[in-house]
Design a protein around this motif. Structure first.
Motif, PDB file in Angstrom:
ATOM      1  N   TYR A 283       0.817  -1.212   0.000  1.00 44.33           N
ATOM      2  CA  TYR A 283       0.000   0.000   0.000  1.00 44.33           C
ATOM      3  C   TYR A 283       0.856   1.270   0.000  1.00 44.33           C
ATOM      4  O   TYR A 283       0.406   2.314  -0.458  1.00 44.33           O
ATOM      5  CB  TYR A 283      -0.930   0.007   1.212  1.00 44.33           C
ATOM      6  CG  TYR A 283      -2.100  -0.934   1.076  1.00 44.33           C
ATOM      7  CD1 TYR A 283      -2.914  -0.914  -0.055  1.00 44.33           C
ATOM      8  CD2 TYR A 283      -2.403  -1.851   2.080  1.00 44.33           C
ATOM      9  CE1 TYR A 283      -3.984  -1.769  -0.189  1.00 44.33           C
ATOM     10  CE2 TYR A 283      -3.489  -2.718   1.955  1.00 44.33           C
ATOM     11  CZ  TYR A 283      -4.268  -2.670   0.819  1.00 44.33           C
ATOM     12  OH  TYR A 283      -5.336  -3.521   0.684  1.00 44.33           O
TER      13      TYR A 283
ATOM     14  N   VAL B 136      -0.826 -12.704  -6.789  1.00 45.86           N
ATOM     15  CA  VAL B 136      -0.320 -11.408  -7.237  1.00 45.86           C
ATOM     16  C   VAL B 136      -0.794 -11.107  -8.661  1.00 45.86           C
ATOM     17  O   VAL B 136      -1.238  -9.990  -8.961  1.00 45.86           O
ATOM     18  CB  VAL B 136       1.219 -11.372  -7.170  1.00 45.86           C
ATOM     19  CG1 VAL B 136       1.757 -10.134  -7.879  1.00 45.86           C
ATOM     20  CG2 VAL B 136       1.694 -11.390  -5.726  1.00 45.86           C
TER      21      VAL B 136
ATOM     22  N   VAL C 182      -4.598 -10.081  -8.556  1.00 44.98           N
ATOM     23  CA  VAL C 182      -4.987  -8.782  -7.984  1.00 44.98           C
ATOM     24  C   VAL C 182      -4.237  -7.613  -8.599  1.00 44.98           C
ATOM     25  O   VAL C 182      -4.687  -6.471  -8.490  1.00 44.98           O
ATOM     26  CB  VAL C 182      -4.787  -8.783  -6.454  1.00 44.98           C
ATOM     27  CG1 VAL C 182      -5.644  -9.844  -5.790  1.00 44.98           C
ATOM     28  CG2 VAL C 182      -3.315  -8.980  -6.084  1.00 44.98           C
ATOM     29  N   ALA C 183      -3.104  -7.875  -9.244  1.00 44.43           N
ATOM     30  CA  ALA C 183      -2.287  -6.771  -9.753  1.00 44.43           C
ATOM     31  C   ALA C 183      -2.383  -6.579 -11.260  1.00 44.43           C
ATOM     32  O   ALA C 183      -2.096  -5.485 -11.753  1.00 44.43           O
ATOM     33  CB  ALA C 183      -0.823  -6.990  -9.368  1.00 44.43           C
ATOM     34  N   THR C 184      -2.765  -7.601 -12.002  1.00 38.49           N
ATOM     35  CA  THR C 184      -2.742  -7.477 -13.457  1.00 38.49           C
ATOM     36  C   THR C 184      -4.100  -7.670 -14.104  1.00 38.49           C
ATOM     37  O   THR C 184      -4.227  -7.448 -15.308  1.00 38.49           O
ATOM     38  CB  THR C 184      -1.769  -8.506 -14.075  1.00 38.49           C
ATOM     39  OG1 THR C 184      -2.290  -9.831 -13.910  1.00 38.49           O
ATOM     40  CG2 THR C 184      -0.406  -8.424 -13.431  1.00 38.49           C
TER      41      THR C 184
ATOM     42  N   ASN D 280      -7.828  -6.368 -14.476  1.00 43.67           N
ATOM     43  CA  ASN D 280      -8.633  -5.199 -14.130  1.00 43.67           C
ATOM     44  C   ASN D 280     -10.032  -5.565 -13.653  1.00 43.67           C
ATOM     45  O   ASN D 280     -10.817  -4.684 -13.297  1.00 43.67           O
ATOM     46  CB  ASN D 280      -8.717  -4.220 -15.314  1.00 43.67           C
ATOM     47  CG  ASN D 280      -9.288  -4.878 -16.578  1.00 43.67           C
ATOM     48  OD1 ASN D 280      -9.794  -6.000 -16.550  1.00 43.67           O
ATOM     49  ND2 ASN D 280      -9.195  -4.162 -17.680  1.00 43.67           N
TER      50      ASN D 280
ATOM     51  N   ALA E 261     -10.305  -7.574 -11.031  1.00 44.30           N
ATOM     52  CA  ALA E 261     -10.108  -7.828  -9.601  1.00 44.30           C
ATOM     53  C   ALA E 261     -10.363  -6.563  -8.800  1.00 44.30           C
ATOM     54  O   ALA E 261     -10.389  -5.455  -9.328  1.00 44.30           O
ATOM     55  CB  ALA E 261      -8.689  -8.326  -9.355  1.00 44.30           C
TER      56      ALA E 261
ATOM     57  N   GLY F 130      -8.942  -4.038  -6.945  1.00 44.39           N
ATOM     58  CA  GLY F 130      -7.594  -3.530  -6.746  1.00 44.39           C
ATOM     59  C   GLY F 130      -7.335  -2.965  -5.368  1.00 44.39           C
ATOM     60  O   GLY F 130      -6.211  -2.996  -4.865  1.00 44.39           O
ATOM     61  N   GLU F 131      -8.383  -2.451  -4.720  1.00 45.39           N
ATOM     62  CA  GLU F 131      -8.210  -1.846  -3.400  1.00 45.39           C
ATOM     63  C   GLU F 131      -7.766  -2.869  -2.358  1.00 45.39           C
ATOM     64  O   GLU F 131      -7.216  -2.515  -1.316  1.00 45.39           O
ATOM     65  CB  GLU F 131      -9.517  -1.186  -2.935  1.00 45.39           C
ATOM     66  CG  GLU F 131      -9.999  -0.048  -3.813  1.00 45.39           C
ATOM     67  CD  GLU F 131     -10.977  -0.531  -4.884  1.00 45.39           C
ATOM     68  OE1 GLU F 131     -10.908  -1.731  -5.249  1.00 45.39           O
ATOM     69  OE2 GLU F 131     -11.801   0.271  -5.344  1.00 45.39           O
TER      70      GLU F 131
ATOM     71  N   ALA G  52      -5.648  -5.417  -2.962  1.00 46.81           N
ATOM     72  CA  ALA G  52      -4.455  -6.127  -3.421  1.00 46.81           C
ATOM     73  C   ALA G  52      -3.468  -6.361  -2.283  1.00 46.81           C
ATOM     74  O   ALA G  52      -2.966  -7.474  -2.099  1.00 46.81           O
ATOM     75  CB  ALA G  52      -3.788  -5.349  -4.550  1.00 46.81           C
TER      76      ALA G  52
ATOM     77  N   ALA H  42      -4.733  -9.046   0.106  1.00 46.65           N
ATOM     78  CA  ALA H  42      -4.699 -10.396  -0.468  1.00 46.65           C
ATOM     79  C   ALA H  42      -3.281 -10.943  -0.504  1.00 46.65           C
ATOM     80  O   ALA H  42      -3.045 -12.107  -0.137  1.00 46.65           O
ATOM     81  CB  ALA H  42      -5.297 -10.376  -1.869  1.00 46.65           C
ATOM     82  N   VAL H  43      -2.328 -10.131  -0.937  1.00 47.35           N
ATOM     83  CA  VAL H  43      -0.944 -10.586  -1.026  1.00 47.35           C
ATOM     84  C   VAL H  43      -0.366 -10.822   0.363  1.00 47.35           C
ATOM     85  O   VAL H  43       0.308 -11.829   0.609  1.00 47.35           O
ATOM     86  CB  VAL H  43      -0.092  -9.570  -1.808  1.00 47.35           C
ATOM     87  CG1 VAL H  43       1.378 -10.001  -1.828  1.00 47.35           C
ATOM     88  CG2 VAL H  43      -0.607  -9.435  -3.237  1.00 47.35           C
TER      89      VAL H  43
END
Length: 263
Positions: A79, A164, A167-169, A171, A173, A175-176, A178, A181-182
């Protein structure tokens, strides 16, 4: 006579041209590298400090406490600098993204060097604070066979990179969430794999303490396992990525957070 609209358009184009200048790209590249150094430093410092303090104080942190520390450290750093560098903090993640075409190959060496530098600096700090005695070792070594640890490192890094990638690649997912989750994935992996392999999932996490403390037992496990696991996890997610359309275009609804706010 030039209208106000055309004048504004030209100014916007000039600003875009300025923003894309080599100088700006160079500055942006340096900020990314610095973000990776700082992010990896604080991640490794917090996680390895939990290990070192737990050993030095006869288990006051506890093993679940170490797991939570790693998970929270990943979450807060994602974050903090995710919007600057992508918050890789891991050469295996950087390499895996590059193999999928989601990260430029030319930046991989700089990112990997920054991550190892951050890990090494954190390890030096911890050695100055707690010493380098074997009983206070905060690196990762196999507690069982090398093959057992290799398989575990492959699986847990596959799991991490799969999450990863989602949640990161993608769109579609949320994103807030991420970072949450990781971080939760790291916590879970350390919880069951930590007693066996140390749950590195990250060559930089192992290489930094190994160089500073001079203990290289099974270090190949923590390079081959995470790198192959991350690449496999990234490509596995690509197999199920059936569309690039946002979720709201598929289901005609917004994200979970937006629905929660409306309700």
């Amino acid at each position: 006579r030039e209208t106000g609209q055309s004048s504004n358009t030209r100014r916007v184009k000039q600003m875009d041209k300025h923003d894309n200048s080599p100088r700006d790209e160079s500055i942006h590249g340096r900020t990314q590298i610095l973000a990776e150094i700082f992010g990896t430093y604080f991640l490794i410092f917090a996680g390895c400090a939990a290990v070192a303090v737990n050993k030095r104080t006869a288990g006051t942190v506890t093993f679940p406490g170490i797991c939570i520390t790693w998970g929270l450290a990943v979450m807060v750093m994602v974050y903090s600098v995710g919007h600057i560098s992508g918050a890789h903090f891991n050469p295996a993640v950087t390499f895996a993204f590059a193999t999928c075409g989601r990260f430029p190959w030319r930046q991989v060496p700089a990112y990997a060097a920054a991550q190892v530098l951050g890990s090494t600096a954190a390890s030096i700090t911890l050695r100055l604070l707690f010493g380098g005695e074997p009983e206070h070792f905060f690196g990762t070594v196999p507690s069982g066979s090398d093959v057992q640890s290799l398989v575990l490192e492959f699986i847990i890094t596959f799991y991490l990179m799969f999450v990863v990638s989602g949640v990161a690649t993608d769109n579609r997912a949320i994103g807030e969430l991420a970072g949450l989750a990781v971080g939760a994935t790291v916590l879970l992996n350390v919880l069951f794999a930590g007693p066996i392999s140390g749950a590195s999932m990250n060559p930089a996490r192992t290489i930094g303490p190994a160089m500073v403390l001079g203990r290289y037992t099974g270090i190949w496990v923590y390079i081959i396992g995470p790198v192959s696991g991350a690449v496999s996890g990234a490509w596995a997610y690509n197999l199920i990525r059936f569309t690039n359309k946002p979720l709201r275009e598929i289901t005609r609804t917004g994200s979970f957070l937006r629905s929660a706010r409306m309700s």
